[in-house]
Design a protein around this motif. Structure first.
Motif, PDB file in Angstrom:
ATOM      1  N   TRP A   7       0.813  -1.214   0.000  1.00 45.29           N
ATOM      2  CA  TRP A   7       0.000   0.000   0.000  1.00 45.29           C
ATOM      3  C   TRP A   7       0.847   1.265   0.000  1.00 45.29           C
ATOM      4  CZ3 TRP A   7      -0.006   3.685   3.927  1.00 45.29           C
ATOM      5  CH2 TRP A   7      -1.041   4.642   3.907  1.00 45.29           C
ATOM      6  N   THR A   8       1.986   1.227   0.676  1.00 44.18           N
ATOM      7  CA  THR A   8       2.793   2.428   0.888  1.00 44.18           C
ATOM      8  C   THR A   8       3.289   3.091  -0.397  1.00 44.18           C
ATOM      9  OG1 THR A   8       3.493   1.604   3.062  1.00 44.18           O
ATOM     10  CG2 THR A   8       4.810   3.362   2.089  1.00 44.18           C
ATOM     11  N   HIS A  25       0.428   4.985  -2.298  1.00 43.03           N
ATOM     12  CA  HIS A  25       0.021   6.095  -1.440  1.00 43.03           C
ATOM     13  C   HIS A  25       1.032   7.244  -1.519  1.00 43.03           C
ATOM     14  CE1 HIS A  25      -1.411   8.154   2.213  1.00 43.03           C
ATOM     15  NE2 HIS A  25      -0.161   8.147   2.644  1.00 43.03           N
ATOM     16  N   THR A  26       2.301   6.918  -1.376  1.00 43.14           N
ATOM     17  CA  THR A  26       3.347   7.943  -1.319  1.00 43.14           C
ATOM     18  C   THR A  26       3.679   8.499  -2.692  1.00 43.14           C
ATOM     19  OG1 THR A  26       4.264   6.763   0.583  1.00 43.14           O
ATOM     20  CG2 THR A  26       5.639   8.457  -0.418  1.00 43.14           C
ATOM     21  N   SER A  41      -0.384  -1.789  -6.434  1.00 41.44           N
ATOM     22  CA  SER A  41      -1.794  -1.860  -6.054  1.00 41.44           C
ATOM     23  C   SER A  41      -2.325  -3.286  -6.205  1.00 41.44           C
ATOM     24  CB  SER A  41      -2.620  -0.894  -6.908  1.00 41.44           C
ATOM     25  OG  SER A  41      -2.232   0.445  -6.682  1.00 41.44           O
ATOM     26  N   PHE A  70      -4.268   9.321  -3.716  1.00 43.91           N
ATOM     27  CA  PHE A  70      -3.642   9.497  -2.404  1.00 43.91           C
ATOM     28  C   PHE A  70      -4.692   9.505  -1.293  1.00 43.91           C
ATOM     29  CE2 PHE A  70      -2.547  12.522   0.988  1.00 43.91           C
ATOM     30  CZ  PHE A  70      -1.447  11.877   1.533  1.00 43.91           C
ATOM     31  N   HIS A  71      -5.704  10.325  -1.435  1.00 38.22           N
ATOM     32  CA  HIS A  71      -6.731  10.411  -0.393  1.00 38.22           C
ATOM     33  C   HIS A  71      -7.534   9.103  -0.285  1.00 38.22           C
ATOM     34  CE1 HIS A  71      -5.939  14.545   0.518  1.00 38.22           C
ATOM     35  NE2 HIS A  71      -6.182  14.948  -0.717  1.00 38.22           N
ATOM     36  N   SER A 120      -6.509   6.171  -0.934  1.00 36.77           N
ATOM     37  CA  SER A 120      -5.697   5.100  -0.359  1.00 36.77           C
ATOM     38  C   SER A 120      -5.868   5.061   1.152  1.00 36.77           C
ATOM     39  CB  SER A 120      -4.222   5.286  -0.728  1.00 36.77           C
ATOM     40  OG  SER A 120      -3.679   6.457  -0.127  1.00 36.77           O
ATOM     41  N   ASN A 121      -6.019   6.222   1.766  1.00 28.11           N
ATOM     42  CA  ASN A 121      -6.294   6.263   3.206  1.00 28.11           C
ATOM     43  C   ASN A 121      -7.643   5.622   3.525  1.00 28.11           C
ATOM     44  OD1 ASN A 121      -3.911   7.668   3.721  1.00 28.11           O
ATOM     45  ND2 ASN A 121      -4.889   9.663   3.517  1.00 28.11           N
ATOM     46  N   TYR A 130      -9.166   3.347   1.714  1.00 24.09           N
ATOM     47  CA  TYR A 130      -9.043   1.899   1.490  1.00 24.09           C
ATOM     48  C   TYR A 130      -8.445   1.211   2.710  1.00 24.09           C
ATOM     49  CZ  TYR A 130      -7.179  -2.562  -0.053  1.00 24.09           C
ATOM     50  OH  TYR A 130      -6.876  -3.897  -0.145  1.00 24.09           O
TER      51      TYR A 130
END
Length: 313
Positions: A190-191, A194-195, A231, A283-284, A286-287, A289
């Motif tokens: 996930w990181t 996201h990043t 992903s 990005f948003h 992913s949080n 999820y």
């Protein structure tokens, strides 16, 4: 209230108690800690197979918060020079000289020592050792070694962000079960999406600071290709928990995974066609999820065994 204006903080040492406290709190990066703690409680519930005792849960959260705060404060000490060059981070305490570097260093070290001692006393030694490992890895491996040297910095440096899952599980059992390792893998995969989505938005900032994030050193087409690959790895890893879960987890993890993959592929398609990529959407989301899957794991662990029964691990 009453027309009173909030004090304006300019560059320079914080001058009153409120500003000083706020500056030290900011050193810990509270918003990042919130995200890390989302995965701690579900891991504890899964290890216990029911809601753990309130005392142990609170103690683990406090210890984990202090450990993460220590790592973040020490990271700010290491990154003070590049934080001052980036629009996104130039308001951080050390970048604005609100806290002396020496004080921030002592604060981070003391916070880490207290966090590990607190976890040792309230949980167990193994959880405390994992917290120390996470702090040292984040500071020395990610912040001081990887971040300024390789475009894969966040891939391996992100391992520190996976540690709350292991700490939560070990606080309950004194060991690490395979479901905890699986969710560790979910966060590992996930990181990067996201990043890197965030780094796509702030590419110029990272370039100005000399940080070789992937969007800085690689074409956007390669960045979004990597985002799609990670992903898929994240979703595949999340599905490995299905054999140890009931339909409750599956009912959330499967559609959430499909939804996130659709977002990742849409980002990929936008870049390939030259459209506005809008990476901050991914990005948003992913949080969102990670929150959904974590909550589903927790709820399933809390009631799945009693209602449906589970195989033993």
């Amino acid at each position: 209230m009453g027309g009173e204006k909030a004090p304006v903080i300019v560059d320079g040492a914080a001058t009153n108690l409120r500003e000083r406290v706020g500056a030290y709190v900011a050193l810990t990066k509270p918003r990042i800690i919130e995200l890390l703690l989302i995965t701690t409680i579900p891991s504890m519930i899964a290890a216990e197979r029911q809601v753990p005792s309130l005392g142990l849960a609170l103690a683990t959260l406090v210890g984990g918060t202090l450990a993460a705060g220590s790592a973040n404060a020490l990271n700010m000490v290491v990154d003070a020079d590049i934080d001052a060059k980036m629009r996104r981070t130039r308001t951080r305490p050390l970048a604005r000289h609100m806290v002396p570097t020496r004080n921030a260093l002592i604060f981070g070290i003391v916070l880490g020592i207290f966090a590990s001692a607190f976890l040792w006393v309230t949980a167990n030694l193994f959880a405390a050792v994992l917290a120390v490992v996470a702090i040292l890895f984040y500071v020395f491996v990610y912040s001081m070694w990887l971040k300024r040297r390789t475009s894969q910095n966040i891939v391996w440096g992100g391992l520190a962000g996976c540690m709350p899952v292991l700490i939560g599980w070990s606080a309950i059992t004194g060991s690490i079960g395979w479901p905890a390792w699986v969710f560790f893998g979910v966060i590992f995969f996930w990181t990067p999406p996201h990043t890197w989505a965030l780094a796509m938005r702030y590419k110029d900032d990272y370039a100005a600071a000399g940080v070789p994030m992937l969007p800085v050193v690689a074409p956007q087409t390669e960045v979004v290709r990597q985002i799609v690959l990670y992903s898929w790895g994240m979703v595949a890893c999340s599905l490995l928990l299905l054999p140890a879960s009931s339909w409750i987890y599956a009912a959330v993890a499967v559609p959430a995974g499909v939804w996130f993959l659709a977002l990742a592929h849409r980002l990929h398609s936008r870049v390939l066609t030259g459209a506005d990529a809008k990476p901050m959407t991914l990005f948003h989301m992913s949080n969102v999820y990670l929150m959904l899957v974590s909550i589903a794991w927790a709820v399933d662990a809390a009631i799945g065994l009693q209602v449906f029964g589970w195989p033993q691990w």
